[in-house]
Design a protein around this motif. Structure first.
Motif, PDB file in Angstrom:
ATOM      1  N   THR A  30      -2.325  -9.524  -5.154  1.00 50.84           N
ATOM      2  CA  THR A  30      -1.293  -8.495  -5.076  1.00 50.84           C
ATOM      3  C   THR A  30      -0.822  -8.146  -6.483  1.00 50.84           C
ATOM      4  O   THR A  30      -0.441  -9.042  -7.248  1.00 50.84           O
ATOM      5  N   PRO A  31      -0.876  -6.887  -6.873  1.00 47.82           N
ATOM      6  CA  PRO A  31      -0.446  -6.540  -8.233  1.00 47.82           C
ATOM      7  C   PRO A  31       1.033  -6.840  -8.413  1.00 47.82           C
ATOM      8  O   PRO A  31       1.830  -6.696  -7.478  1.00 47.82           O
ATOM      9  N   PRO A  32       1.422  -7.281  -9.601  1.00 46.87           N
ATOM     10  CA  PRO A  32       2.831  -7.578  -9.831  1.00 46.87           C
ATOM     11  C   PRO A  32       3.688  -6.327  -9.752  1.00 46.87           C
ATOM     12  O   PRO A  32       3.223  -5.218 -10.040  1.00 46.87           O
ATOM     13  N   SER A  33       4.896  -6.523  -9.343  1.00 43.04           N
ATOM     14  CA  SER A  33       5.810  -5.389  -9.227  1.00 43.04           C
ATOM     15  C   SER A  33       6.261  -4.943 -10.616  1.00 43.04           C
ATOM     16  O   SER A  33       6.256  -5.714 -11.577  1.00 43.04           O
ATOM     17  N   VAL A  34       6.653  -3.684 -10.681  1.00 45.40           N
ATOM     18  CA  VAL A  34       7.125  -3.132 -11.952  1.00 45.40           C
ATOM     19  C   VAL A  34       8.467  -3.765 -12.279  1.00 45.40           C
ATOM     20  O   VAL A  34       9.356  -3.835 -11.424  1.00 45.40           O
ATOM     21  N   PRO A  35       8.677  -4.245 -13.508  1.00 46.96           N
ATOM     22  CA  PRO A  35       9.927  -4.923 -13.859  1.00 46.96           C
ATOM     23  C   PRO A  35      11.113  -3.966 -13.848  1.00 46.96           C
ATOM     24  O   PRO A  35      10.968  -2.741 -13.893  1.00 46.96           O
TER      25      PRO A  35
END
Length: 309
Positions: free
Chosen positions: A4-9
């Motif tokens: 799962t791609p990391p969420s945008v900070p």
């Protein structure tokens, strides 16, 4: 199952973040077992050690200050370098103490410029092994530029005028020279022109002149670790180019010499009218020079906390 791609900070929602729209995080590369040498390490050439004093705006016995090779988006972007080929952790006690003095002195000089609210001082050092600190001037009133992303905004903002840029460089150099060293940056010279050359160029000629792109902090070769990318960048150690010299005193520009000769009456005609011929041209005004600041400011305010900090 794909990762799962990391969420945008969250900082992408800060007012100071320079981008908007749909964003996604890059895939993180695997770590390498050995890092490549920086400039000035192993057999790689050191740009700072090979740069002559003429590439800097101010030079001293143990420190030098240089600018980008053309106007930047921020009011001022400067680099403080040690003369000796040392990194931050290699400084002896004497140079370490002087680094603190030079940092404060240069920060005050940049902050004295008109339109400067704060001066950000940064050190990365991933591209070059030669100690260099960045001084970035934040424009007054530009609250959106506060905080972490000022170096990114430098490559986004349109560059300031070259005349203002050279004037700022000369003022900073003069300020530093009050405490020693030698200033090398000069203020912009007065461009003497004949009346016939004062008319603005035609739109066709102006459209043919290409605009130079500004060199930003992020694009500077000293901060790019990849050796392949560094070859495509201009050398930031090169100092500002010298402006065209003004004509000597009493010398007309070439574009106006013919007109002046045609319109000037002959000596015989003047004598016939009872006058005397002119012995020589009047002296032209002296070039304007930048005033020197009289000393460092007192009571430097503490560092302001940004909304992001």
């Amino acid at each position: 199952m794909p990762d799962t791609p990391p969420s945008v900070p969250d900082f992408t929602q800060w007012p100071s973040f320079p981008f908007e729209g749909d964003l996604r995080v890059k895939q993180l590369d695997d770590p390498v077992p050995f890092e490549p040498p920086r400039r000035g390490e192993a057999d790689r050439e050191c740009t700072a050690c090979n740069a002559p004093d003429e590439a800097y705006i101010w030079v001293g016995e143990r420190w030098r200050v240089r600018a980008m090779d053309r106007p930047t988006g921020l009011p001022m972007v400067l680099i403080l370098e040690s003369r000796s080929h040392l990194d931050l952790g290699d400084l002896p006690n004497l140079l370490a103490a002087e680094l603190g003095v030079m940092t404060v002195r240069l920060e005050r000089a940049v902050r004295s410029l008109d339109g400067v609210a704060r001066v950000h001082v940064n050190r990365w050092g991933d591209g070059s092994a030669h100690l260099h600190l960045w001084f970035l001037a934040r424009p007054y009133g530009r609250l959106q530029l506060r905080g972490t992303f000022l170096s990114l905004w430098d490559s986004i903002l349109p560059p300031i005028s070259e005349e203002q840029w050279r004037e700022n460089l000369a003022m900073v150099a003069a300020w530093l020279a009050e405490f020693g060293g030698r200033p090398l940056a000069e203020p912009p010279r007065i461009q003497w022109q004949a009346p016939s050359s004062l008319s603005s160029p035609s739109p066709e000629i102006a459209a043919e002149e290409p605009e130079e792109e500004s060199v930003s902090v992020i694009e500077a070769a000293d901060e790019i670790p990849e050796s392949d990318a560094a070859a495509d960048l201009s050398d930031p150690s090169a100092g500002p180019s010298e402006p065209d010299p003004a004509p000597e005193a009493g010398e007309l520009p070439q574009s106006g010499q013919a007109d002046a000769q045609d319109s000037a009456p002959s000596d015989a005609a003047i004598s016939a009218q009872g006058g005397t011929p002119n012995d020589g041209p009047d002296d032209s005004p002296a070039d304007a020079t930048a005033g020197e600041d009289q000393g460092e400011r007192e009571n430097v305010p503490g560092a302001a906390r940004t909304p992001e900090s």
